[in-house]
Design an enzyme around this catalytic site. Structure first.
Site, PDB file in Angstrom:
ATOM      1  N   LYS A  71       4.125  20.711   0.536  1.00  0.00           N
ATOM      2  CA  LYS A  71       2.880  21.223   1.127  1.00  0.00           C
ATOM      3  C   LYS A  71       2.933  21.348   2.659  1.00  0.00           C
ATOM      4  CE  LYS A  71      -0.085  19.394  -2.528  1.00  0.00           C
ATOM      5  NZ  LYS A  71      -1.349  18.730  -2.844  1.00  0.00           N
ATOM      6  N   ASN A  92      -1.593  24.313  -0.206  1.00  0.00           N
ATOM      7  CA  ASN A  92      -1.324  24.184  -1.646  1.00  0.00           C
ATOM      8  C   ASN A  92      -1.470  25.514  -2.401  1.00  0.00           C
ATOM      9  OD1 ASN A  92      -4.074  24.513  -1.961  1.00  0.00           O
ATOM     10  ND2 ASN A  92      -4.327  22.800  -3.362  1.00  0.00           N
ATOM     11  N   ASP A 107      -7.820  21.669  -2.111  1.00  0.00           N
ATOM     12  CA  ASP A 107      -8.110  20.335  -2.666  1.00  0.00           C
ATOM     13  C   ASP A 107      -9.564  19.901  -2.415  1.00  0.00           C
ATOM     14  OD1 ASP A 107      -5.660  19.930  -3.813  1.00  0.00           O
ATOM     15  OD2 ASP A 107      -4.817  18.864  -2.094  1.00  0.00           O
ATOM     16  N   GLY A 136      -2.313  12.117   1.227  1.00  0.00           N
ATOM     17  CA  GLY A 136      -2.669  13.526   1.343  1.00  0.00           C
ATOM     18  C   GLY A 136      -4.026  13.832   0.718  1.00  0.00           C
ATOM     19  N   TYR A 224      -7.033  11.026 -13.075  1.00  0.00           N
ATOM     20  CA  TYR A 224      -7.498  11.656 -14.315  1.00  0.00           C
ATOM     21  C   TYR A 224      -6.724  11.187 -15.554  1.00  0.00           C
ATOM     22  CZ  TYR A 224      -3.842  15.001 -12.971  1.00  0.00           C
ATOM     23  OH  TYR A 224      -2.656  15.570 -12.576  1.00  0.00           O
TER      24      TYR A 224
HETATM   25  P1  ATR Z   1      -1.498  11.134  -2.210  1.00  0.00           P
HETATM   26  O1  ATR Z   1      -0.835  11.990  -1.195  1.00  0.00           O
HETATM   27  O2  ATR Z   1      -1.479  11.704  -3.593  1.00  0.00           O
HETATM   28  O3  ATR Z   1      -2.871  10.692  -1.811  1.00  0.00           O
HETATM   29  P2  ATR Z   1       0.110   8.803  -1.406  1.00  0.00           P
HETATM   30  O4  ATR Z   1       0.356   9.330  -0.057  1.00  0.00           O
HETATM   31  O5  ATR Z   1       1.279   8.289  -2.177  1.00  0.00           O
HETATM   32  O6  ATR Z   1      -0.568   9.853  -2.386  1.00  0.00           O
HETATM   33  O7  ATR Z   1      -1.027   7.689  -1.330  1.00  0.00           O
HETATM   34  C1  ATR Z   1      -1.251   6.788  -2.328  1.00  0.00           C
HETATM   35  C2  ATR Z   1      -2.337   5.821  -1.874  1.00  0.00           C
HETATM   36  O8  ATR Z   1      -2.430   4.764  -2.824  1.00  0.00           O
HETATM   37  C3  ATR Z   1      -2.011   5.187  -0.531  1.00  0.00           C
HETATM   38  O9  ATR Z   1      -3.204   5.051   0.201  1.00  0.00           O
HETATM   39  C4  ATR Z   1      -1.433   3.835  -0.939  1.00  0.00           C
HETATM   40  O10 ATR Z   1      -1.571   2.829   0.037  1.00  0.00           O
HETATM   41  P3  ATR Z   1      -0.447   2.642   1.199  1.00  0.00           P
HETATM   42  O11 ATR Z   1      -0.757   3.671   2.237  1.00  0.00           O
HETATM   43  O12 ATR Z   1      -0.598   1.261   1.652  1.00  0.00           O
HETATM   44  O13 ATR Z   1       0.891   2.898   0.512  1.00  0.00           O
HETATM   45  C5  ATR Z   1      -2.303   3.510  -2.135  1.00  0.00           C
HETATM   46  N1  ATR Z   1      -1.676   2.498  -2.996  1.00  0.00           N
HETATM   47  C6  ATR Z   1      -0.633   2.653  -3.823  1.00  0.00           C
HETATM   48  N2  ATR Z   1      -0.323   1.485  -4.456  1.00  0.00           N
HETATM   49  C7  ATR Z   1      -1.216   0.556  -3.985  1.00  0.00           C
HETATM   50  C8  ATR Z   1      -1.433  -0.854  -4.243  1.00  0.00           C
HETATM   51  N3  ATR Z   1      -0.674  -1.518  -5.113  1.00  0.00           N
HETATM   52  N4  ATR Z   1      -2.448  -1.458  -3.589  1.00  0.00           N
HETATM   53  C9  ATR Z   1      -3.226  -0.778  -2.715  1.00  0.00           C
HETATM   54  N5  ATR Z   1      -3.067   0.550  -2.430  1.00  0.00           N
HETATM   55  C10 ATR Z   1      -2.084   1.195  -3.050  1.00  0.00           C
END
Ligand code: ATR
Length: 279
Positions: A71, A92, A107, A136, A224
């Site tokens: 993206k 996207n 989005d 994102g 989802y």
């Molecule tokens: P996207 O772009 O789809 O939003 P991402 O950048 O992978 O996905 O973000 C996933 C989110 O889930 C992040 O905010 C992540 O927190 P971190 O920034 O600390 O990585 C959060 N996340 C994933 N696993 C987690 C966990 N076990 N506890 C708390 N937050 C979690």
């Protein structure tokens, strides 16, 4: 399905791309409306993305959806982007017109269209939102919340620095909050949004207490799979209005389809069922 020599071709690029539901969604609509066209997955590695984008016009492709991890790179390769893509520096959806690549980001559109489909009169204007996550998806929703007139957004993230980065990017309406304070920050909020992967099938549960959350506050989980996360179940049981992530997934696809195939597609029950069968 008709695919003649004049068929309109669009698709999705990602790496990997096999998990994407977009081909199912768009080909459902192509079939429903009897369109001479096709929507195909393009598995394109990061090293090949620039070369691939340069050939789209010569192949006569109408446009593409773009998914992880392309993206941000796609944004750089556009000839023109609209405000939604500019704000997020991520694209996207791509339209190819007169040899030019035009990029947008749907989005936030999908997020709010799904919300309105379920709660027509609900608005965050003048209200406060708590948003879990800083990836994102969180950034796109923040940009949408600001456009809708939110007065305060608390971004709660496990890695606090990422919440701070979103705050510095979008301005003083956004307040970064430590993950440990996720339950207390709900006091006074009009909306709670989960954009983390917590609660998703195969991921750890989202542990949060909703005790301080107003019962009128809307709880939105963009996960989802499962359709009803434990966050939504808990919120529903205490009387909060709730919404899951399937609607956002479906609605974000509409602007691309409209641009490529010249028809504003409907999200009907059969489409939901078709997608549900793949989850
Ligand atoms: P996207 O772009 O789809 O939003 P991402 O950048 O992978 O996905 O973000 C996933 C989110 O889930 C992040 O905010 C992540 O927190 P971190 O920034 O600390 O990585 C959060 N996340 C994933 N696993 C987690 C966990 N076990 N506890 C708390 N937050 C979690």
């Amino acid at each position: 399905m008709t695919i003649s020599g004049k068929a309109v071709v669009a698709g999705i690029c990602g790496w990997p791309v096999f998990h994407s539901r977009s081909p199912i969604i768009h080909n459902y609509w192509i079939q429903k409306y009897g369109i001479d066209g096709a929507y195909v997955p393009f598995s394109i590695s990061p090293g090949n993305i620039e070369k691939s984008f340069r050939t789209l016009d010569s192949l006569g492709i109408a446009g593409l959806n773009v998914t992880v991890p392309h993206k941000e790179k796609a944004f750089q390769l556009m000839d023109e982007v609209d405000e939604s893509a500019q704000e997020l520096r991520a694209v996207n959806t791509v339209f190819i017109q007169n040899g030019r690549l035009l990029g947008t980001n749907t989005d936030a559109f999908g997020f709010f269209e799904a919300l309105r489909e379920n709660y027509r009169c609900w608005s965050i204007r003048g209200g406060k939102a708590v948003l879990l996550g800083a990836g994102g998806a969180a950034r796109s929703i923040v940009s949408g919340l600001l456009r809708e007139g939110v007065v305060e957004v608390f971004i709660v993230n496990r890695t606090f620095e990422r919440a701070e980065m979103v705050a510095s990017e979008f301005g003083s309406t956004i307040k970064p909050v430590k993950w440990s304070a996720r339950s207390e920050v709900l006091d006074g909020a009009n909306m709670l949004i989960n954009t983390t992967s917590l609660g998703m099938e195969g991921q750890p549960p989202l542990e949060i207490s909703l005790d301080l959350l107003d019962r009128e506050a809307l709880v939105y989980d963009i996960v989802y799979v499962p359709l009803e996360t434990s966050l939504l179940r808990t919120a529903k049981d205490r009387g909060n209005p709730v919404i899951g992530g399937l609607g956002m997934l479906l609605h974000q696809a509409r602007p691309g389809f409209r641009g490529w195939f010249q028809r504003d597609p409907e999200i009907d029950t059969a489409l939901r069922e078709t997608v549900l069968k793949t989850l």
